[in-house]
Design an enzyme around this catalytic site. Sequence first.
Site, mmCIF file in Angstrom:
data_model
loop_
_atom_site.group_PDB
_atom_site.id
_atom_site.type_symbol
_atom_site.label_atom_id
_atom_site.label_comp_id
_atom_site.label_asym_id
_atom_site.label_seq_id
_atom_site.Cartn_x
_atom_site.Cartn_y
_atom_site.Cartn_z
ATOM 1 N N GLY A 1 -9.743 18.193 6.489
ATOM 2 C CA GLY A 1 -10.409 18.182 7.784
ATOM 3 C C GLY A 1 -11.579 17.239 7.914
ATOM 4 O O GLY A 1 -12.295 17.287 8.916
ATOM 5 N N TRP B 1 -11.766 13.928 8.474
ATOM 6 C CA TRP B 1 -11.677 13.032 9.628
ATOM 7 C C TRP B 1 -11.744 13.817 10.932
ATOM 8 O O TRP B 1 -12.311 13.347 11.916
ATOM 9 C CB TRP B 1 -10.391 12.208 9.555
ATOM 10 C CG TRP B 1 -10.515 11.003 8.677
ATOM 11 C CD1 TRP B 1 -11.362 10.837 7.627
ATOM 12 C CD2 TRP B 1 -9.773 9.790 8.787
ATOM 13 N NE1 TRP B 1 -11.187 9.595 7.065
ATOM 14 C CE2 TRP B 1 -10.218 8.935 7.757
ATOM 15 C CE3 TRP B 1 -8.764 9.347 9.629
ATOM 16 C CZ2 TRP B 1 -9.690 7.655 7.556
ATOM 17 C CZ3 TRP B 1 -8.232 8.072 9.439
ATOM 18 C CH2 TRP B 1 -8.694 7.230 8.419
ATOM 19 N N ASP C 1 -1.038 18.202 9.284
ATOM 20 C CA ASP C 1 -0.923 17.934 7.853
ATOM 21 C C ASP C 1 0.119 18.873 7.255
ATOM 22 O O ASP C 1 0.374 19.966 7.777
ATOM 23 C CB ASP C 1 -2.261 18.128 7.139
ATOM 24 C CG ASP C 1 -2.313 17.374 5.810
ATOM 25 O OD1 ASP C 1 -3.023 16.359 5.736
ATOM 26 O OD2 ASP C 1 -1.626 17.793 4.860
ATOM 27 N N ASP D 1 5.391 19.338 7.591
ATOM 28 C CA ASP D 1 5.749 18.046 7.013
ATOM 29 C C ASP D 1 6.070 17.065 8.133
ATOM 30 O O ASP D 1 7.075 17.212 8.835
ATOM 31 C CB ASP D 1 6.952 18.239 6.090
ATOM 32 C CG ASP D 1 7.355 16.970 5.360
ATOM 33 O OD1 ASP D 1 6.821 15.886 5.694
ATOM 34 O OD2 ASP D 1 8.212 17.055 4.459
ATOM 35 N N ASP E 1 -4.540 9.071 7.943
ATOM 36 C CA ASP E 1 -5.009 8.935 6.562
ATOM 37 C C ASP E 1 -3.944 9.477 5.609
ATOM 38 O O ASP E 1 -4.246 9.883 4.484
ATOM 39 C CB ASP E 1 -6.331 9.693 6.386
ATOM 40 C CG ASP E 1 -7.122 9.224 5.170
ATOM 41 O OD1 ASP E 1 -7.029 8.027 4.828
ATOM 42 O OD2 ASP E 1 -7.832 10.041 4.561
ATOM 43 N N LYS F 1 -3.894 4.176 7.298
ATOM 44 C CA LYS F 1 -4.063 3.847 5.881
ATOM 45 C C LYS F 1 -2.802 3.156 5.378
ATOM 46 O O LYS F 1 -1.684 3.623 5.608
ATOM 47 C CB LYS F 1 -4.313 5.107 5.053
ATOM 48 C CG LYS F 1 -4.423 4.822 3.544
ATOM 49 C CD LYS F 1 -4.409 6.089 2.713
ATOM 50 C CE LYS F 1 -5.733 6.793 2.767
ATOM 51 N NZ LYS F 1 -5.786 7.950 1.837
#
Length: 216
Positions: A60, A62, A80, A96, A121, A161
């Site tokens: 958590g 970000w 997530d 997922d 990320d 990312k």
Amino acid sequence: MARSKTSLKWLQEHFNDPYVKKAQKDGYRSRASYKLLEIQDKDKLIRPGMSVIDLGAAPGGWSQVTSRLIGGQGRLIASDILEMDSIPDVTFVHGDFTQDTVLAQILEAVGNSQVDLVISDMAPNMSGLPAVDMPRAMFLCELALDLAGRVLRPGGDFLVKVFQGEGFDEYHKNIRKLFDKVQTRKPDSSRDRSREQYLLCRGFRGVEGAASEERF
């Protein structure tokens, strides 16, 4: 024995990490918060009232930063594969992201509106084998870009990312067709040994804009 030594080394490095100590002091859940804060300081990516999707959000870090910056008039959807403790005014989709059912839940949360920003990320569990890790990492990057293409408003932004290696150049080439400006960011808070960096993509052209670019 070698595995135990590696684990001990990681733990020692983790707890001696100045950003880990700073996160604990500042009340952030993760040292990753400072990566986003550095990018924010430089690029003013997040603004009050924005609608944002945060991929790979757990634990958590970000989402904490983003929620504070967008304020009460903003909207944040986080997702997530790992569980994440709740954050006020943040909608969390647990699952997922490679599964269509999770994508559908995110799209349902977005509804008929569009979003201003998608941040990702996400990273796979690394095996240390580039031939295995890079395809997994690039697959997540592709999925994040696919979502961004579905939900971003024209002119919206995307932060993702990425890792240098096989598949990166092609991904970079494709993403430049979709956005007016694509820049690379490597925050100081990224660990020195990490191959991670971030692509900051500004000015989404929309599907029609990308198709027009393709013709020339």
